[in-house]
Design a protein around this motif. Sequence first.
Motif, PDB file in Angstrom:
ATOM      1  N   VAL A 465      13.582  35.520   3.935  1.00  0.00           N
ATOM      2  CA  VAL A 465      12.565  36.538   4.121  1.00  0.00           C
ATOM      3  C   VAL A 465      12.232  36.655   5.598  1.00  0.00           C
ATOM      4  N   TYR A 494      12.554  31.401   5.878  1.00  0.00           N
ATOM      5  CA  TYR A 494      11.875  32.603   6.354  1.00  0.00           C
ATOM      6  C   TYR A 494      11.758  32.576   7.875  1.00  0.00           C
ATOM      7  N   VAL A 571       9.002  36.279  -4.488  1.00  0.00           N
ATOM      8  CA  VAL A 571      10.407  36.574  -4.203  1.00  0.00           C
ATOM      9  C   VAL A 571      11.284  36.587  -5.452  1.00  0.00           C
TER      10      VAL A 571
END
Length: 916
Positions: A465, A494, A571
């Motif tokens: 992400v 991320y 997610v």
Amino acid sequence: MDEPQVPPPAPEAAPEPAAANPRAWHRSAFVRQAAFFFIVLPLVIAANLAVWAAFNQPHHAEAWTGEIVGFSYSPYRQGQDPTRNRHPSAAQIEEDLKLLAGTVQAIRTYTMVFGQQRIPEIAAQYGLSVAPGAWIGPNLERNEVELERLIQAAPRRNVVRVMVGNEALLRRDVTVDELIAYIRRAKTRIWKPVSTAEPPHIWLNHPELVKEVDYIAVQILPYWEGIPIDIAVDAVFERIALLKEAYPGKPIVVSEVGWPSRGKVIPRRPYLGLSESELSTEAVPSLVNQATFMREFLNRAKQEDLTYYVIEAFDQPWKASEEGAAGAFWGIYNADRQPKFPMAGGISEAPEWRFWASLAAGLALLPAMLFILRQSHVRPAGVIFFAVLTQIAGSAIAWAGLSVTGLYFTWVGVTVWSFLFFAQGLLLIVLLTEAIEFVEVIWTRHGERHFKPFDDKVVSPTAKVSIHVPIHNEPPEMVKETLRALSLIDYENYEVLVLDNNTTDPEVWQPVRDYCATLGPRFRFFHLENWPGFKAGALNFGMAKTAPDAEIIAVIDSDYQIEPNWLKTMVPYFDKRDVGFVQAPQDYRDRHESAFKNMAYWEYAGFFHIGMVQRNNFNAIIQHGTMTLVRKSALEKVGGWAEWCICEDAELGIKLYRAGYDSVYVNHSFGRGLTPDTLAGYITQRFRWAYGAVQIVKHHWDALAPWARRKNGLSGAQRYYFLAGWLPWFADGLALLFTTASIVLSVWALYQPHMVYLPVAAFLIPTIGSFAFKVIRSLWLYAVRIRDCSFLESLGAGVAALGLTHTVAKAMLNGMITTSKPFIRTPKCEDKPPLAAAFIQVREETLMLTVLWGLTIAFLLSPDFADSHSRLWVAVLLVQSVPYASAVLLSLINVMPSLVRRKPKAETAGALSPAE
């Protein structure tokens, strides 16, 4: 934390019913729909028709079966006007007199020019006696012509009396001596009875005039004196008695007597020593009152052997510009030469009410049927509620239409009323769309798309992400808190891109850059100088700098503090390949700081916990640019963020839907930001949202239009919910136009109180009706869906929403006539304004409030508007002022802490404010 749940497939339009036996469910749904069609709808329609019938019960009065003694006769028709030199032909006059023959014995006229000097000759052909009149006014040359022609016509056999002048003294066109001189000249050459027509007080005040005439021609019109209908005929004969007492033996002819069928309500006035209890009502022009007055007067006049001329034979539309709205409606026949009421039997105010009632039922039937067919998941109570509401809405339109039936319109009137009906229809459409949402929220039966966060102890998503944090001139300490929260996210894969967009002061952006360096390689800082595209431009830059292996792009505002489990529990929804974006609601952490922020907090909550939840049921949520997760490949496919739109987030959501992607809305708070410190910031933010909505509708109209096809990318439900969601904002624009129209009409009415007819019927439903519905709807929805919001807090939310009405209206109207606006950022770190600034930040609302309340006071103080009809107009003005009063109140609440205790600047420096 809720139990883990695999995201269910999203429906294209209506949700699938949750039932163990689908065939049985569909069979029962068919039975319910049949019951609604053949039982419920007929009953609701019958109830509506019964209400119409109850309000249109015929009125009964004593019948008149004889011949009327006399009419005052003016031959003008619709479109003809003596003030514009548009006169009737001789053939039209003959047509009128032929129609009157057999109904009336005699007529009186007012002038001997414009072809009306031939009336005695034509009337003789049909056995009608005539009392011709010469018009005496300030034009001396015309007076001579009038008098000479009157003298020439007087010898005719069917001329029974003449009148030199009509209310010439009342208008002050001539003096008493001058009028007497004209009368003397006429009497020297006319051997028929000669007089002049004036109201009773002129005769009572001028006995010298009485000596000069052969009879007293008196005009007695109780309506103009505000005498209520129930004593109006008595008042006529009391006036006659006064004249007989003052001038015994003098013949009296009532030269005008009658009552108008339409016009302005005249407030009660002291008359002939009547007590206040006897003046408990007012003079109301209406068809029932006109018929009642005429029947009673004619019967009593016959008993007392009175000579009279009823005003008048035919409605005279041109008189509206001379005598006010009522001036056009004194006729026993309308301008089309049709009798307005019967002389025997029941009297109905609206004889055609059955047509309008049927129209109301028909207008309401189609939306009710469509709702029943398409909303099978709604419980019976909701369907019944909506069916009743549609009947009310249809009746509102029909009633407004009925209220103008029989009016005589100029092109200006047609234009004004066309706009009013068009706007009224649009507002009622908005109310029905809001009613659909209300019914679906309160009485939803089956098939909600209800998504919950995944259990972070069970799922272990691995997709990378890239979190984008756009900032512009933000307080460094606020941004640091946001970044610190991001560094604590419980997720392995991320990155964070901090995108500083055109901040010019290095002391603002460099501390953020330096802090990012301390957080490790996950955090990357980009400072953009002279970068185009505002926030969307910065986000597009960030998209280009995103790690190549990132699959999801997340966006949060610079004031949001994120919970650690945000990514881990959201997610997994991207495991479903057609999910384009996953959205969580915006939330705020500072509502406890002030009453203003608490009101704003709950106003925001209505959208995120009611509107978004309902839209999610139909896969039609509005994407908002914080707390959002977007599939990177989908974002690239649709071309990224739109730099032409100031609401690039909502625009992206529509593009993703058009590209065939699904959405997920999880009504769970994962991050909390800051509400605007000032009302100015709150207003600026809402203006941007509303203006952006217009930009989006215009740009995507090919897909959003109700007639758009599925190939343009949106399902029917998505088209509906996007338009329905923004329709209330368009309605605010219409409401501003209504308010402006009411201000103009009010000023005009106060300037010409006897000439302007206030169109209350056209304003009642769009103002008072819609306002009442919206208040009840809002409080009900908050009570059902936002359980932790108290009643007072829901009222506060309503005040906050109303306070933004003018802002939204301006944004919508601006959006419809312009193509682009500069990006408007919500202000940051603004100190509380002083009391003067409380009005400055809502200066337009303050001006509108002052004007509306000033007009209200003017109407209340004016003796010309002391009637019930005008009080309804005052109510309209007061309701229209509520949004402006709410804005001023909200502004005062906003500055209240500053008024109580002003903090020193050192204490407020660096205070946190919301991101845009």
